[in-house]
Design a protein around this motif. Structure first.
Motif, PDB file in Angstrom:
ATOM      1  N   GLN A  11       0.843  -1.187   0.000  1.00 23.07           N
ATOM      2  CA  GLN A  11       0.000   0.000   0.000  1.00 23.07           C
ATOM      3  C   GLN A  11       0.883   1.243   0.000  1.00 23.07           C
ATOM      4  OE1 GLN A  11      -2.285  -0.467   3.546  1.00 23.07           O
ATOM      5  NE2 GLN A  11      -0.584  -0.067   4.922  1.00 23.07           N
ATOM      6  N   ARG A  12       0.345   2.335  -0.513  1.00 26.54           N
ATOM      7  CA  ARG A  12       1.094   3.583  -0.569  1.00 26.54           C
ATOM      8  C   ARG A  12       0.890   4.351   0.727  1.00 26.54           C
ATOM      9  NH1 ARG A  12       2.901   4.155  -5.740  1.00 26.54           N
ATOM     10  NH2 ARG A  12       1.803   2.897  -7.276  1.00 26.54           N
ATOM     11  N   GLU A  13       1.984   4.877   1.263  1.00 30.67           N
ATOM     12  CA  GLU A  13       1.924   5.642   2.497  1.00 30.67           C
ATOM     13  C   GLU A  13       2.567   7.002   2.285  1.00 30.67           C
ATOM     14  OE1 GLU A  13       3.857   3.345   5.506  1.00 30.67           O
ATOM     15  OE2 GLU A  13       2.154   1.985   5.766  1.00 30.67           O
ATOM     16  N   GLY A  14       2.136   7.993   3.089  1.00 20.81           N
ATOM     17  CA  GLY A  14       2.705   9.320   3.012  1.00 20.81           C
ATOM     18  C   GLY A  14       2.064  10.141   1.916  1.00 20.81           C
ATOM     19  N   ALA A  15       2.627  11.343   1.673  1.00 22.28           N
ATOM     20  CA  ALA A  15       2.083  12.235   0.657  1.00 22.28           C
ATOM     21  C   ALA A  15       3.227  12.948  -0.059  1.00 22.28           C
ATOM     22  CB  ALA A  15       1.153  13.264   1.314  1.00 22.28           C
ATOM     23  N   GLY A  16       2.949  13.407  -1.263  1.00 22.04           N
ATOM     24  CA  GLY A  16       3.933  14.159  -2.039  1.00 22.04           C
ATOM     25  C   GLY A  16       5.180  13.354  -2.329  1.00 22.04           C
ATOM     26  N   ASN A  17       6.363  14.019  -2.175  1.00 21.57           N
ATOM     27  CA  ASN A  17       7.636  13.345  -2.439  1.00 21.57           C
ATOM     28  C   ASN A  17       7.962  12.285  -1.397  1.00 21.57           C
ATOM     29  OD1 ASN A  17       8.065  14.897  -4.705  1.00 21.57           O
ATOM     30  ND2 ASN A  17       9.198  16.483  -3.602  1.00 21.57           N
ATOM     31  N   ARG A  19       5.996   9.912  -0.415  1.00 22.69           N
ATOM     32  CA  ARG A  19       5.189   8.698  -0.584  1.00 22.69           C
ATOM     33  C   ARG A  19       6.085   7.493  -0.806  1.00 22.69           C
ATOM     34  NH1 ARG A  19       0.000   8.750  -4.186  1.00 22.69           N
ATOM     35  NH2 ARG A  19      -0.494   7.130  -2.700  1.00 22.69           N
ATOM     36  N   ARG A  20       5.682   6.373  -0.226  1.00 23.79           N
ATOM     37  CA  ARG A  20       6.457   5.146  -0.404  1.00 23.79           C
ATOM     38  C   ARG A  20       5.508   3.962  -0.357  1.00 23.79           C
ATOM     39  NH1 ARG A  20       7.595   2.508   4.474  1.00 23.79           N
ATOM     40  NH2 ARG A  20       6.764   3.574   6.310  1.00 23.79           N
TER      41      ARG A  20
END
Length: 200
Positions: A11-17, A19-20
């Motif tokens: 799953q994608r976590e974080g926001a903008g640059n 994100r991981r």
């Protein structure tokens, strides 16, 4: 990565640059279940074995890898199939991503009892809404779809192995050979024994 995400393993976590991609709890659970015991015990179990026994194990692992590759190809083919149409979505069907996750889960767990709640969880819907949406997308109930997939897998085993009907019944998730025979005949028009003799 997109396929792993669709299948519910990352799953994608974080926001903008920032994100991981991160493993989901479902993926971590599978990794621990499969590899956790081997990490601690593998070397200890194999170190006293003679070379002849290690060669047998190596041959088995090679054949297991080939089997794994076949199943990986099957799963990849499932991922390439359309998961649901826009029309199905307008009628209340599952999204393509949700349907892929559900179908992959069914393929991976045919040998055991599959609860509708487990499937609903992978779609992100309640049991009530999932059951209705699945039927809109697939044209049958989740239970009927699981039985269909079990029968299709059993047909392959009947054609390509000499295993007993009882063993095949258990491997594809039926509680008994008689239940297997009843469902198989209802869906194919033939009993497993007749189909095997006919070589179909």
């Amino acid at each position: 990565m997109e396929r792993l995400e669709l299948a519910g393993y990352v799953q994608r976590e974080g926001a903008g640059n920032g994100r991981r991609l991160a493993l989901t709890g479902h993926a971590r659970e599978w990794i621990e279940t499969l590899w956790g015991p081997l990490q601690a015990d593998g070397l200890q179990l194999m170190s006293p074995m003679p070379d002849a026994e290690l060669k047998v194990i190596a041959r088995f692992l090679g054949e297991a890898r080939a089997s794994q590759d076949r199943h990986a190809a099957r799963v990849a083919k499932l991922l390439q199939q359309p998961g649901g149409t826009r029309a199905a979505r307008r009628r209340g069907g599952l999204s393509a991503a949700a349907l892929h996750r559900v179908r992959l889960f069914i393929e991976a767990h045919l040998a055991r009892r599959i609860r509708v709640g487990e499937l609903a969880q992978r779609s992100g819907l309640s049991v009530f809404y999932f059951t209705r949406a699945f039927r809109q997308s697939m044209g049958m109930t989740p239970h009927a779809y699981v039985q269909q997939r079990r029968v299709e897998r059993a047909r392959g085993l009947l054609s390509h192995t000499t295993r007993s009907l009882g063993d095949i019944a258990l491997e594809v998730g039926f509680s008994s050979q008689s239940h297997f025979t009843t469902v198989f005949r209802r869906l194919t028009g033939l009993t497993p024994a007749v189909l095997r003799r006919a070589g179909r």
